[in-house]
Design a protein around this motif. Structure first.
Motif: not given
Length: 289
Positions: A263-274
């Motif tokens: 739903s968020m995309g790979l890069l944005k999703g990883i950024s949110e996790v970080f």
């Protein structure tokens, strides 16, 4: 710590808070007229101890979702309203002495949302409230995370039991009736864990209601569906994108982290996790001091 009776009408600590407003409003700069109402659930504080109630409710004046509401994703909402039921009884007794039931609470929220496009959201009992008040307020979008649909036989619910014979209160217990008796203007997005028996039962009650777009997550825990830090992003999404995601996952069992990336995309999703991990590490360090 000692037990104290949260539902005792003579409990002065609880009654003093009940005399207050038990809602708060954040108004923010912006040109839009979108309002988000966030309903606290029964996890507002735990356990039901006097010291815990005093620390969380009286001293810290807590409402659920206040941290998430600071997210930049929610900039479209120029007004955010936080609401809580300090009795933790699915809002059967409203939110305060003046708004002591569903009808008077709706009347209050209607005045606070006049002229706004309304979205409601909540988790568990807060999810139940998001649907109930969202429908009554004619909200445009409703998000319920593990919310109940029928509280008639809810456990640890003395007020629910007490008012079963009171039609003015009990008529809202079963949300299926609320949905059937009114023209529903909102799209209802429902996220629930498929391996939790209580949630599975609740989901079964509404599986054939067309207004409800259900997302079935692989989880045993009642409150574990969408990853918490993804919620602001979901609340901010355009209807067309939400519908696209629903069509993709309709009838499928969803893994939370895959849903995040999808739903968020790979890069944005990883950024949110970080970012989420950074916040948690900082919180632990502060607690350790």
């Amino acid at each position: 710590m000692k037990e104290f009776d949260l539902w005792d009408p003579q409990n002065e600590i609880v009654q003093n808070v009940y005399k207050g407003e038990n809602y708060c409003i954040w108004d923010r700069n912006g040109e839009g007229r979108d309002c988000l109402i966030l309903f606290s659930g029964n996890g507002l504080f735990y356990p039901n101890k006097e010291e815990v109630f005093h620390d969380i409710v009286v001293k810290k004046d807590r409402y659920e979702y206040q941290n998430l509401a600071r997210s930049d994703y929610l900039h479209r909402f120029t007004r955010i309203i936080f609401v809580r039921d300090i009795h933790k009884q699915w809002y059967v007794t409203g939110i305060n002495e003046k708004c002591s039931d569903v009808v008077t609470t709706v009347a209050l929220l209607r005045t606070k949302t006049d002229g706004y496009h309304v979205t409601t959201a909540g988790n568990s009992a807060g999810g139940y409230a998001a649907v109930l008040f969202g429908v009554l307020l004619r909200a445009e979008r409703i998000f319920t995370f593990s919310g109940q649909w029928d509280i008639t036989d809810a456990k640890y619910a003395p007020y629910v039991e007490r008012y079963k014979a009171d039609f003015n209160r009990s008529r809202f217990y079963d949300l299926r009736t609320v949905l059937q008796d009114r023209e529903v203007t909102a799209k209802i997005y429902y996220f629930w864990p498929d391996e939790n028996e209580k949630d599975k039962y609740q989901a079964g009650l509404v599986k054939d209601i067309p207004e409800i777009r259900a997302f079935e997550f692989r989880s045993k825990k009642h409150e574990s569906t969408v990853l918490p830090f993804q919620i602001p992003y979901l609340l901010s999404m355009e209807e067309a994108e939400l519908d696209r995601i629903y069509r993709k996952y309709c009838g499928k069992k969803i893994v939370a982290w895959k849903f995040l990336i999808s739903s968020m995309g790979l890069l944005k999703g990883i950024s949110e996790v970080f970012h989420y991990l950074q916040v948690k590490i900082k919180e632990r360090r502060l607690k350790g001091k």
